[in-house]
Design a protein around this motif. Structure first.
Motif, PDB file in Angstrom:
ATOM      1  N   GLU A 166       0.905  -1.006  -0.119  1.00 51.46           N
ATOM      2  CA  GLU A 166       0.077   0.069  -0.010  1.00 51.46           C
ATOM      3  C   GLU A 166       0.813   1.300   0.042  1.00 51.46           C
ATOM      4  O   GLU A 166       0.527   2.043  -0.714  1.00 51.46           O
ATOM      5  N   ASP A 178     -10.309  10.748   1.770  1.00 56.29           N
ATOM      6  CA  ASP A 178     -10.120   9.370   2.529  1.00 56.29           C
ATOM      7  C   ASP A 178     -10.752   8.207   1.569  1.00 56.29           C
ATOM      8  O   ASP A 178     -10.104   7.057   1.620  1.00 56.29           O
ATOM      9  N   LEU A 179     -11.943   8.318   1.206  1.00 54.74           N
ATOM     10  CA  LEU A 179     -12.550   7.240   0.499  1.00 54.74           C
ATOM     11  C   LEU A 179     -12.039   7.079  -1.138  1.00 54.74           C
ATOM     12  O   LEU A 179     -11.958   6.060  -1.399  1.00 54.74           O
ATOM     13  N   GLU A 193      -9.061   4.987  -0.158  1.00 55.13           N
ATOM     14  CA  GLU A 193      -9.496   3.629   0.080  1.00 55.13           C
ATOM     15  C   GLU A 193      -9.794   2.907  -1.461  1.00 55.13           C
ATOM     16  O   GLU A 193      -9.439   1.601  -1.741  1.00 55.13           O
ATOM     17  N   LEU A 253      -6.662   2.214  -3.407  1.00 57.59           N
ATOM     18  CA  LEU A 253      -5.744   0.974  -2.676  1.00 57.59           C
ATOM     19  C   LEU A 253      -6.537  -0.317  -3.147  1.00 57.59           C
ATOM     20  O   LEU A 253      -5.759  -1.227  -3.499  1.00 57.59           O
ATOM     21  N   SER A 254      -7.835  -0.428  -3.004  1.00 57.31           N
ATOM     22  CA  SER A 254      -8.819  -1.376  -3.470  1.00 57.31           C
ATOM     23  C   SER A 254      -8.377  -1.771  -4.672  1.00 57.31           C
ATOM     24  O   SER A 254      -8.130  -2.999  -5.225  1.00 57.31           O
ATOM     25  N   ILE A 310     -17.916   1.159  -1.180  1.00 59.76           N
ATOM     26  CA  ILE A 310     -17.386   2.519  -0.880  1.00 59.76           C
ATOM     27  C   ILE A 310     -18.058   3.530  -1.080  1.00 59.76           C
ATOM     28  O   ILE A 310     -18.112   4.638  -0.410  1.00 59.76           O
ATOM     29  N   GLU A 326     -20.809   4.273   1.367  1.00 55.64           N
ATOM     30  CA  GLU A 326     -20.311   4.905   2.607  1.00 55.64           C
ATOM     31  C   GLU A 326     -20.074   6.572   2.375  1.00 55.64           C
ATOM     32  O   GLU A 326     -20.662   7.066   3.078  1.00 55.64           O
ATOM     33  N   TRP A 355     -11.075   4.059  -8.204  1.00 53.61           N
ATOM     34  CA  TRP A 355     -10.634   2.515  -8.255  1.00 53.61           C
ATOM     35  C   TRP A 355      -9.964   2.151  -9.430  1.00 53.61           C
ATOM     36  O   TRP A 355      -8.844   1.350  -9.426  1.00 53.61           O
TER      37      TRP A 355
END
Length: 145
Positions: A19, A59-60, A63, A66-67, A95, A98, A129
């Protein structure tokens, strides 16, 4: 008698290292600009820069990035096999849900179109993504695993 070794700490350390390497590929200014480009038209009276909402988006997006990067290990011939596309869609949707829940809970504009907001959130998360998938695929192709 053999010794029992817990593999979880080693797996977590390897994942963390991966990561960190992947995060070197992300451009914070591009992240901020994409958030503004996608969300300001939907939330036109909202000042996006330096707000708590921008922080949540970042932040998301990280995420999601990284996913996507983690899914790069499944890429074959520059495409993600179908069985992983379904799994990826679930990650993206979670995600996006959220972020949508957060945004719709904090934005008090009566004039926002809920469907436009949901669409913008899904576009934003999907974009990041895919950026992560591209970055991870590039790293793997160059042998940086």
């Amino acid at each position: 008698m053999g010794t029992v070794v817990a593999l979880e700490p080693h797996r977590m350390k390897k994942e963390w290292e991966e990561e960190k390497k992947l995060l070197k590929e992300i451009n914070v200014q591009e992240l901020q600009m994409s958030a503004k480009k996608i969300f300001v038209p939907v939330l036109d009276t909202f000042h996006f820069s330096y707000s708590f909402l921008e922080e949540a988006c970042m932040d998301l997006a990280l995420e999601a990035f990284l996913s996507g990067g983690k899914f790069s290990k499944y890429v074959e011939d520059n495409t993600l096999p179908f069985r992983y596309k379904i799994q990826a869609a679930v990650f993206i949707k979670n995600i996006a849900n959220e972020l949508y829940t957060f945004m719709s809970g904090w934005v008090e504009e009566r004039t926002i179109n809920e469907e436009q907001l949901r669409s913008a959130v899904e576009e934003f998360v999907t974009f990041w993504w895919h950026k992560g998938l591209e970055a991870g695929t590039k790293r793997r192709r160059l042998g940086f695993k």
